[in-house]
Structures are given as structure tokens and as C-alpha cells.
Enzyme design. Structure first.
Site, PDB file in Angstrom:
ATOM      1  N   HIS A  18       0.847  -1.208   0.000  1.00  0.00           N
ATOM      2  CA  HIS A  18       0.000   0.000   0.000  1.00  0.00           C
ATOM      3  C   HIS A  18       0.880   1.256   0.000  1.00  0.00           C
ATOM      4  O   HIS A  18       0.610   2.209  -0.737  1.00  0.00           O
ATOM      5  CB  HIS A  18      -0.878   0.040   1.263  1.00  0.00           C
ATOM      6  CG  HIS A  18      -1.859  -1.090   1.382  1.00  0.00           C
ATOM      7  ND1 HIS A  18      -1.905  -1.929   2.469  1.00  0.00           N
ATOM      8  CD2 HIS A  18      -2.851  -1.511   0.572  1.00  0.00           C
ATOM      9  CE1 HIS A  18      -2.875  -2.808   2.315  1.00  0.00           C
ATOM     10  NE2 HIS A  18      -3.471  -2.581   1.169  1.00  0.00           N
ATOM     11  N   LYS A  42     -15.265  -7.813   6.554  1.00  0.00           N
ATOM     12  CA  LYS A  42     -14.169  -8.486   7.248  1.00  0.00           C
ATOM     13  C   LYS A  42     -14.135  -8.039   8.716  1.00  0.00           C
ATOM     14  O   LYS A  42     -14.392  -6.875   9.009  1.00  0.00           O
ATOM     15  CB  LYS A  42     -12.834  -8.098   6.605  1.00  0.00           C
ATOM     16  CG  LYS A  42     -12.744  -8.404   5.122  1.00  0.00           C
ATOM     17  CD  LYS A  42     -11.489  -7.772   4.516  1.00  0.00           C
ATOM     18  CE  LYS A  42     -11.391  -8.027   3.034  1.00  0.00           C
ATOM     19  NZ  LYS A  42     -10.267  -7.325   2.394  1.00  0.00           N
ATOM     20  N   ARG A  91      -2.030  -5.805  -8.690  1.00  0.00           N
ATOM     21  CA  ARG A  91      -0.843  -6.579  -8.316  1.00  0.00           C
ATOM     22  C   ARG A  91      -0.581  -7.723  -9.281  1.00  0.00           C
ATOM     23  O   ARG A  91       0.538  -8.117  -9.510  1.00  0.00           O
ATOM     24  CB  ARG A  91      -1.010  -7.140  -6.894  1.00  0.00           C
ATOM     25  CG  ARG A  91      -0.875  -6.083  -5.824  1.00  0.00           C
ATOM     26  CD  ARG A  91      -1.350  -6.608  -4.514  1.00  0.00           C
ATOM     27  NE  ARG A  91      -2.764  -6.968  -4.586  1.00  0.00           N
ATOM     28  CZ  ARG A  91      -3.406  -7.650  -3.667  1.00  0.00           C
ATOM     29  NH1 ARG A  91      -2.775  -8.074  -2.622  1.00  0.00           N
ATOM     30  NH2 ARG A  91      -4.692  -7.917  -3.805  1.00  0.00           N
ATOM     31  N   SER A 129      -2.691  -7.952   3.314  1.00  0.00           N
ATOM     32  CA  SER A 129      -2.847  -7.729   4.754  1.00  0.00           C
ATOM     33  C   SER A 129      -3.143  -9.034   5.484  1.00  0.00           C
ATOM     34  O   SER A 129      -2.629  -9.270   6.579  1.00  0.00           O
ATOM     35  CB  SER A 129      -3.965  -6.718   5.005  1.00  0.00           C
ATOM     36  OG  SER A 129      -3.652  -5.502   4.385  1.00  0.00           O
TER      37      SER A 129
END
Ligand code: COA
Length: 169
Positions: A18, A42, A91, A129
Site C-alpha cells: 500500500h 471483514k 498486483r 494484509s
């Protein structure tokens, strides 16, 4: 007129991936609002305040980076903040389908908003993460994946949860 971009996510916690994207974006915008989602499905490890503090620390308190919490639709937050550029990172090819759909949906909801896709540095493309949280939970080394302040915060969380678990025995 300063160029302002919006970079949203759950940042639970912020990773070097990030931070890389934010730094790259600051090459072509003057100011970035990092929007921390607080109503995500989440179950976060860090509170919104903790995630905010870790983002500020990871960007070395750069005054061009403003961190704000948001709930609800990203397009509404962008409108309220008068921002017209959303930054997203790609990504891998696997990110593309989801990101493309989200960009088109956001455009449907707010045609004035543009999504700008960034290519992250190669050495951060495998970071996420949840992987970082998992490595930390099992005592693995997160050096090189997150800022030292985040690594320390992960260790503190781990100690707290170990204490909580043993108190239930
Ligand atoms: N480097 C490292 N990790 C990255 C990364 C990068 N450059 N880009 C993304 N990631 C990671 C994230 O940490 C996250 O990891 P995790 O799933 O292990 O926690 C994962 O990749 C997915 O990232 P992202 O797709 O950005 O999800 P998110 O949960 O962080 O954020 C929101 C998604 C909040 C931006 C999005 O759900 C949203 O806009 N919500 C608001 C509601 C809304 O408007 N909905 C309609 C959308 S059309």
C-alpha cells in the site's frame, strides 16, 4: 488547483505494498486522501483508529497524505470530499476482473469519477494484509512486508490475544 486522489481500503494493516502505491501516486498528485473503510464485512484485527495511526506512521507523517475513515459507498465519500480520482493497484492479472468491475460500477454510480490503475513494485506484489496477519499470528517475521511501527503493533496484538486465550484455560 492541487491534484487530489483517493486511495481506499481496509488497511488491516497497511503493508509496504500500500505504501509503495501511495508514494508512487504522489509523483503525479499533490495530495492523497487514504480512506479507511470502517464497515467492511471483514472482522478487522485493528480498530479504525489504530489502522489510521499505522498508515500515518508508515508514510513517515508525510503532510501530503491525509487519512480519513469512511462508511458507506466510496463514490459518496469521494463526492463529499470533492475528489474525482480513485487510485487502485493491480498486483496481478487475478486482481483485474474484480478491479475492472468495481471501476465500472463506481463509474455507473458517479460518472465524474475516474479510476487510475497503478502497477505496484514487483517486490510488493505478493503482499496482502491477511497474509501479514497470519504470519504475525504464528510468530513469523514480517520484516520487509510492513513498516516497523506496524510490525511492533502486530507483536503487541499477538501478545494480547495470547494472554486472552490463556485466561480462558
Ligand atoms: N499491496 C499490498 N496489498 C494490497 C495492495 C497492494 N498494492 N492492494 C490491495 N492489497 C490487499 C489488501 O490489503 C487486501 O488484503 P486482505 O484481503 O488480505 O485484507 C486485498 O489486497 C484486497 O484489497 P482491496 O480490494 O483494496 O480490498 P479492501 O478490503 O482493502 O478495500 C474497498 C475494498 C473498501 C476499497 C471497497 O470494498 C469499497 O470501496 N467499499 C466501499 C463500499 C462501496 O463503495 N462498494 C461498491 C463498490 S463498486
Amino acid at each position: 488547483m492541487p491534484r487530489v486522489a483517493l486511495y481506499a481500503g481496509s488497511f488491516d494493516p497497511i503493508t509496504n505494498g500500500h505504501a509503495d502505491l501511495i508514494r508512487r501516486s504522489l509523483r503525479f498528485v499533490d495530495h492523497i486522501v487514504v480512506a479507511v473503510a470502517t464497515n467492511i464485512a471483514k472482522q478487522p484485527l485493528f480498530t479504525a483508529d489504530e489502522r489510521t495511526e499505522l498508515i500515518i506512521a508508515a508514510l513517515d507523517r508525510d503532510p501530503r497524505v491525509e487519512v480519513r475513515e469512511f462508511q458507506g459507498l466510496l463514490v459518496d465519500f469521494a463526492k463529499q470530499s470533492d475528489i474525482r480520482m480513485i487510485i487502485r493497484g493491480l498486483r496481478a492479472a487475478s486482481d483485474f476482473e474484480y478491479e475492472y468491475q468495481m471501476a465500472l460500477m463506481n463509474r455507473h454510480l458517479a460518472p465524474e469519477l475516474e479510476t487510475v490503475f497503478m502497477v505496484p513494485s514487483l517486490d510488493t506484489t505478493y503482499i496482502s494484509s491477511s497474509l501479514v496477519r497470519e504470519i504475525a499470528r504464528f510468530g513469523g517475521d514480517v520484516t520487509g512486508l510492513v513498516h516497523p511501527a506496524t510490525a511492533a503493533a502486530l507483536r503487541t496484538k499477538d501478545r494480547k490475544s495470547t494472554r486472552l486465550n490463556s485466561s480462558h484455560l
